[in-house]
Every structure is written in C-alpha cells, then in structure tokens.
Design a protein around this motif. Structure first.
Motif, mmCIF file in Angstrom:
data_model
loop_
_atom_site.group_PDB
_atom_site.id
_atom_site.type_symbol
_atom_site.label_atom_id
_atom_site.label_comp_id
_atom_site.label_asym_id
_atom_site.label_seq_id
_atom_site.Cartn_x
_atom_site.Cartn_y
_atom_site.Cartn_z
ATOM 1 N N ALA A 167 57.933 44.769 42.509
ATOM 2 C CA ALA A 167 57.347 46.033 42.068
ATOM 3 C C ALA A 167 58.309 46.805 41.175
ATOM 4 O O ALA A 167 57.908 47.390 40.167
ATOM 5 N N TYR A 168 59.573 46.800 41.539
ATOM 6 C CA TYR A 168 60.585 47.513 40.746
ATOM 7 C C TYR A 168 60.763 46.871 39.367
ATOM 8 O O TYR A 168 60.749 47.560 38.331
ATOM 9 N N LYS A 175 51.516 38.854 39.829
ATOM 10 C CA LYS A 175 51.328 40.289 39.626
ATOM 11 C C LYS A 175 49.880 40.570 39.259
ATOM 12 O O LYS A 175 49.319 39.946 38.363
ATOM 13 N N LEU A 176 49.275 41.511 39.981
ATOM 14 C CA LEU A 176 47.921 41.972 39.682
ATOM 15 C C LEU A 176 47.978 43.433 39.258
ATOM 16 O O LEU A 176 48.907 44.155 39.601
ATOM 17 N N TYR A 177 46.940 43.849 38.550
ATOM 18 C CA TYR A 177 46.791 45.255 38.191
ATOM 19 C C TYR A 177 45.557 45.813 38.885
ATOM 20 O O TYR A 177 44.785 45.094 39.523
ATOM 21 N N THR A 233 53.190 41.637 43.768
ATOM 22 C CA THR A 233 52.997 43.066 43.564
ATOM 23 C C THR A 233 51.654 43.345 42.904
ATOM 24 O O THR A 233 51.057 42.458 42.277
ATOM 25 N N ILE A 234 51.206 44.574 43.097
ATOM 26 C CA ILE A 234 50.000 45.072 42.430
ATOM 27 C C ILE A 234 50.361 46.409 41.806
ATOM 28 O O ILE A 234 50.742 47.344 42.524
ATOM 29 N N ASP A 235 50.272 46.513 40.496
ATOM 30 C CA ASP A 235 50.587 47.766 39.816
ATOM 31 C C ASP A 235 49.421 48.731 39.994
ATOM 32 O O ASP A 235 48.266 48.375 39.754
#
Length: 313
Positions: A137-138, A224-226, A204-206
């Motif tokens: 995430a970072y 990574k998903l949005y 992570t998911i933004d």
C-alpha cells in the motif's frame, strides 16, 4: 381508531408473523445451552486482534517495548476466550447443533478452545503477511508519507486484518463466524472480500470502496486493485431442480503482479496472467495471456481538437 380495533390489528399481526410456514428458512431454533453469535463480542475480537497485530496503532496508546509483552499477553488471553465462545456459537449452527448429551456439549467446547488456540498460533504468520500488505500500500501510493499512515488510515489494512483472520478460520473448518467477520469489514470500509478467497502477499486495494472479491477467487502475489473492481462469477450452473450448484470454482484467477484499475469487472473462472494490466471500466470474461495490457480506447472530445488546433470558439 378504537383501542379494541388496535388490539385486534396487533393480535392479527403477531399471529401472521408467528406462522411456521412464513418462517421456513428464516428461523433458527435456539436451544438452551447453545451460545449464539454476538456482534459485540466479534467486534471486540477484531479490536483486540488489531491491537495485537499492530501494537501502538490500535488498542492502548501507552504501550511501549517495556510493556509490550504484558499487553500482548493480556490481549491474547482475553482473545482466546472470546474466540472460543464465538467458534462454539458457529459450531452450534453445524453438526454440533445436533448433539444432545452433556458429554457432546463438553466435547464441542473443547474443540472450540483448540480451534481458538490454533488460530492464535497463526497470528505471527498473519502479521508477517500483513506487513507485506502495508508495504504494498505504501509503495503503491505516492500520497502516503509513512507506514504509520497506512496502518492507521487506509481501509485496505483494516479489511485485510478481518479477511486474513477469517480466512484462517475457514481453513480450520469453522462455520459462519468467518463470514460475519468479513461482512463487518464490508460494512466498515465498503470492501467485500469473501473469507474463502485465496490472496497472496503484498496485496493492496487503492481507495477500496466498492471492491468485490468472490469466494473462489485465487489472487497471487504483488496484486493491486483499485476502487470499484469486481472479481465475480459469470454464471451459475444449475442442478436438475434449477437451483445454483454450490462450491464449484466460478471466480477469476489473478496471477502475480497483476494490476486492475477502477471499476473493471472480471467475471468467470478465467485466468489473468502474470504481469497483466486491466484498464478502468473494462468488462473481461476471457483469459488474458501473461504481460497483456487492455485499455478502453479513449474518445477525443471535439472541443479538445478545436483548442489543440488553436482555433478557439
């Protein structure tokens, strides 16, 4: 309206609401001695778990390295009892609910306590995986200033604490409680992850709101998903009676290093190969070969063309 008429209306309502036929599939017959799941207790379980997994960020703010062992010890002891109680409640909705003797009740309680201890024994591994999620995430958000901000503020970390605990409960064979725990995160963050889904490290998911991950999804590492992404089922095969067949793989597989942008929908038991990029607002129902990129063709606005040409209006 007279008092007699109001009483008659209320009596009729009670009778209709109490009809056995209207309760088919909607009523759980509670038996004395059987615990029931408690939303309050499950919320405390999550709060204690977050305090254990991320000490100093959740729970008591006065914790220090000199008092860490004490605080963790107290929390683990309390957590074990709460978990055993709630796991017992989950077992009472399955085969254990058919037991009738005191000996059977005692055996079921012992099983619940052992399952609670087995789950807690996995907390060090859960923390190690969550640490990779924090890192992902970072690294994936230029607006993030430090890990503490990620842990304290980002909904994906709160969601993943619930999910990774619930997933271990699923692996241990605990019914009902895992689903309640992930639905608690769904209500808190807007991220809906089924506890049976398999998710690798550095996930992570933004932003997160509106993401749906189905029960039979398999997600690799460094994915990574949005916001608004759906990893769902394309269709539901039916049995001879026209009812959906349960338990078959019906959700996507995302291999390592996949990125899926906002509001993309990926349906069915398809494979999105390693290193693929799925653009925003796309509808994907077929396999994607590794390192493939799919984007929606951008439409150029007429006014953009006019101003680009310097003509103006």
């Amino acid at each position: 309206m007279s008092t007699d008429l109001i009483t008659q209306m209320l009596t009729t309502t009670v009778e209709e609401l109490s009809e056995a036929k209207s309760l088919e599939g909607l009523f759980h017959q509670h038996r004395d001695g059987d615990p029931l799941p408690s939303s309050h207790a499950l919320q405390e379980i999550i709060e204690l778990s977050r305090a254990i997994l991320f000490p100093g960020y959740f729970g008591k703010s006065t914790i220090s390295l000199s008092t860490l062992r004490y605080h963790v010890g107290v929390n683990v002891e309390r957590l074990h009892k709460l978990l055993a109680d709630q796991i017992m409640a989950g077992l009472c909705f399955s085969d254990c609910a058919n037991d009738t003797t005191m000996e059977d009740r005692t055996t079921c309680r012992c099983n619940a306590e052992q399952l609670a201890a087995s789950l807690l024994a996995r907390y060090p591994a859960i923390r190690r995986t969550l640490a990779t999620d924090v890192e992902a995430a970072y690294n994936g958000d230029p607006a993030a200033e430090n890990f503490g901000e990620i842990i304290s503020c980002y909904p994906i970390i709160k969601t993943l604490v619930n999910y990774r605990i619930a997933h271990e409960l699923i692996v241990l064979g605990v019914p009902l409680i895992p689903r309640i725990i992930t639905e608690m995160a769904h209500s808190e963050t807007g991220i809906d992850i089924h506890p049976a889904a398999q998710i690798g490290h550095h996930f992570t998911i933004d932003h997160g709101t509106g993401v749906v991950i189905g029960a039979t999804c398999i997600i690799g590492n460094n994915v990574k998903l949005y916001q608004g992404v759906t990893l769902g089922a394309k269709s539901f095969p039916l049995d001879a009676n026209g009812n959906p067949i349960k338990g078959i793989p019906r959700h996507p597989i995302l291999e390592d290093n996949v990125i899926v942008y906002s509001n993309a929908t990926i349906l069915g038991r398809i494979t999105i190969g390693e290193g693929c990029v799925v653009g925003a607002n796309l509808w994907i129902t077929r396999d994607m070969a590794p390192h493939t990129k799919k984007y929606k063709q951008e439409k150029t606005d007429f006014l953009d063309i006019v101003f680009d040409n310097g003509t103006g209006i």
